[in-house]
Design a protein around this motif. Structure first.
Motif, PDB file in Angstrom:
ATOM      1  N   CYS A  66       0.853  -1.181   0.000  1.00  0.00           N
ATOM      2  CA  CYS A  66       0.000   0.000   0.000  1.00  0.00           C
ATOM      3  C   CYS A  66       0.893   1.236   0.000  1.00  0.00           C
ATOM      4  N   GLU A  67       0.353   2.332  -0.550  1.00  0.00           N
ATOM      5  CA  GLU A  67       1.106   3.580  -0.655  1.00  0.00           C
ATOM      6  C   GLU A  67       0.232   4.754  -0.228  1.00  0.00           C
ATOM      7  N   TRP A  68       0.883   5.761   0.382  1.00  0.00           N
ATOM      8  CA  TRP A  68       0.205   6.993   0.790  1.00  0.00           C
ATOM      9  C   TRP A  68       1.121   8.171   0.502  1.00  0.00           C
ATOM     10  N   GLN A  69       0.523   9.368   0.365  1.00  0.00           N
ATOM     11  CA  GLN A  69       1.309  10.596   0.281  1.00  0.00           C
ATOM     12  C   GLN A  69       1.671  11.017   1.698  1.00  0.00           C
ATOM     13  N   LEU A  70       2.926  11.361   1.880  1.00  0.00           N
ATOM     14  CA  LEU A  70       3.456  11.734   3.190  1.00  0.00           C
ATOM     15  C   LEU A  70       4.176  13.067   3.037  1.00  0.00           C
ATOM     16  N   GLY A  71       3.415  14.144   2.982  1.00  0.00           N
ATOM     17  CA  GLY A  71       4.019  15.461   2.813  1.00  0.00           C
ATOM     18  C   GLY A  71       4.828  15.538   1.529  1.00  0.00           C
ATOM     19  N   THR A  72       6.142  15.653   1.670  1.00  0.00           N
ATOM     20  CA  THR A  72       7.027  15.779   0.516  1.00  0.00           C
ATOM     21  C   THR A  72       7.561  14.427   0.040  1.00  0.00           C
ATOM     22  N   ALA A  73       6.908  13.356   0.454  1.00  0.00           N
ATOM     23  CA  ALA A  73       7.392  12.014   0.116  1.00  0.00           C
ATOM     24  C   ALA A  73       6.226  11.059  -0.127  1.00  0.00           C
ATOM     25  N   GLN A  74       6.577   9.863  -0.582  1.00  0.00           N
ATOM     26  CA  GLN A  74       5.618   8.768  -0.672  1.00  0.00           C
ATOM     27  C   GLN A  74       6.012   7.744   0.379  1.00  0.00           C
ATOM     28  N   LEU A  75       5.015   7.205   1.052  1.00  0.00           N
ATOM     29  CA  LEU A  75       5.209   6.159   2.050  1.00  0.00           C
ATOM     30  C   LEU A  75       4.651   4.874   1.462  1.00  0.00           C
ATOM     31  N   ARG A  76       5.453   3.819   1.489  1.00  0.00           N
ATOM     32  CA  ARG A  76       5.007   2.517   1.001  1.00  0.00           C
ATOM     33  C   ARG A  76       5.279   1.475   2.082  1.00  0.00           C
ATOM     34  N   VAL A  77       4.312   0.583   2.274  1.00  0.00           N
ATOM     35  CA  VAL A  77       4.485  -0.534   3.205  1.00  0.00           C
ATOM     36  C   VAL A  77       4.158  -1.811   2.449  1.00  0.00           C
ATOM     37  N   TYR A  78       5.096  -2.748   2.501  1.00  0.00           N
ATOM     38  CA  TYR A  78       4.963  -4.042   1.824  1.00  0.00           C
ATOM     39  C   TYR A  78       4.954  -5.143   2.876  1.00  0.00           C
ATOM     40  N   SER A  79       4.287  -6.229   2.570  1.00  0.00           N
ATOM     41  CA  SER A  79       4.207  -7.382   3.461  1.00  0.00           C
ATOM     42  C   SER A  79       4.448  -8.636   2.622  1.00  0.00           C
ATOM     43  N   THR A  80       5.290  -9.533   3.130  1.00  0.00           N
ATOM     44  CA  THR A  80       5.580 -10.761   2.400  1.00  0.00           C
ATOM     45  C   THR A  80       5.829 -11.912   3.362  1.00  0.00           C
ATOM     46  N   SER A  81       5.661 -13.099   2.846  1.00  0.00           N
ATOM     47  CA  SER A  81       5.967 -14.294   3.632  1.00  0.00           C
ATOM     48  C   SER A  81       7.422 -14.714   3.449  1.00  0.00           C
ATOM     49  N   ARG A  82       8.139 -14.017   2.598  1.00  0.00           N
ATOM     50  CA  ARG A  82       9.557 -14.348   2.420  1.00  0.00           C
ATOM     51  C   ARG A  82      10.284 -14.157   3.740  1.00  0.00           C
ATOM     52  N   ARG A  83      11.216 -15.044   4.006  1.00  0.00           N
ATOM     53  CA  ARG A  83      11.945 -15.033   5.267  1.00  0.00           C
ATOM     54  C   ARG A  83      13.086 -14.022   5.207  1.00  0.00           C
ATOM     55  N   PRO A  84      13.462 -13.440   6.347  1.00  0.00           N
ATOM     56  CA  PRO A  84      14.557 -12.465   6.370  1.00  0.00           C
ATOM     57  C   PRO A  84      15.851 -13.004   5.760  1.00  0.00           C
ATOM     58  N   ALA A  85      16.143 -14.265   5.969  1.00  0.00           N
ATOM     59  CA  ALA A  85      17.383 -14.855   5.448  1.00  0.00           C
ATOM     60  C   ALA A  85      17.441 -14.801   3.927  1.00  0.00           C
ATOM     61  N   GLU A  86      16.290 -14.782   3.269  1.00  0.00           N
ATOM     62  CA  GLU A  86      16.273 -14.715   1.814  1.00  0.00           C
ATOM     63  C   GLU A  86      16.819 -13.380   1.312  1.00  0.00           C
ATOM     64  N   PHE A  87      16.590 -12.310   2.071  1.00  0.00           N
ATOM     65  CA  PHE A  87      17.131 -11.013   1.694  1.00  0.00           C
ATOM     66  C   PHE A  87      18.637 -10.991   1.911  1.00  0.00           C
ATOM     67  N   ASP A  88      19.090 -11.621   2.993  1.00  0.00           N
ATOM     68  CA  ASP A  88      20.526 -11.720   3.254  1.00  0.00           C
ATOM     69  C   ASP A  88      21.197 -12.497   2.135  1.00  0.00           C
TER      70      ASP A  88
END
Length: 161
Positions: A66-88
């Motif tokens: 999901c995304e929202w306008q945050l003043g002078t920026a865009q705020l995005r929040v993502y959710s996934t079932s991927r495990r933290p180790a996969e990003f590492d």
């Protein structure tokens, strides 16, 4: 700044491709934290975001976003079932950043300098990812990680453990 945003998009795509296969069993997408329905209008207002700009954004399979306008920026929040180790394992450069008392890991993008901030938070379901990207038409927008930390003080407590 455009180059920095391009690098973030490339890194996100690389993470999506390189983490597509996992030996760990992940929760079904319906069990994922849904930022569009869980981040409340009240929390968004306190964070400085405009709840009326709420926009579900598409993403790779296994993500809710999901995304929202945050003043002078865009705020995005993502959710996934991927495990933290996969990003590492994807070779991302990560540094710790604490927001609202919760330690996350910032995906470093030297090209974005202070115009974008991308933080991963571990959760039982996998990962919650919060990104703030400064608008290109506002050169005095400031450090995106400062903006993320300020907005995150209201939003991060709503993230699942």
């Amino acid at each position: 700044m455009t180059q920095g945003l391009t690098l973030i998009a490339i890194a996100a795509a690389a993470l999506a491709v390189t983490t597509g296969c996992s030996s760990e069993q992940a929760p079904a997408p319906s069990a994922l934290f849904d930022p569009c329905t869980t981040v409340t209008d009240d929390a968004l207002t306190r964070a400085g975001a405009d709840p009326a700009t709420r926009k579900p954004i598409g993403g790779a399979d296994g993500w809710r976003a999901c995304e929202w306008q945050l003043g002078t920026a865009q705020l995005r929040v993502y959710s996934t079932s991927r495990r933290p180790a996969e990003f590492d394992a994807a070779g991302a450069v990560l540094t710790e950043l604490t927001v609202a008392g919760r330690t996350g890991r910032r995906l470093a993008d030297p090209g974005a300098l202070t115009s974008a901030c991308d933080v991963l938070f571990d959760a039982d379901q996998g990962v919650i990812r919060m990104i703030v990207v400064n608008r290109a038409d506002v050169p005095e927008a400031g450090d995106a990680c400062v903006t993320l930390s300020r907005a995150g003080a209201e939003i991060v407590p709503l993230f699942p453990a």
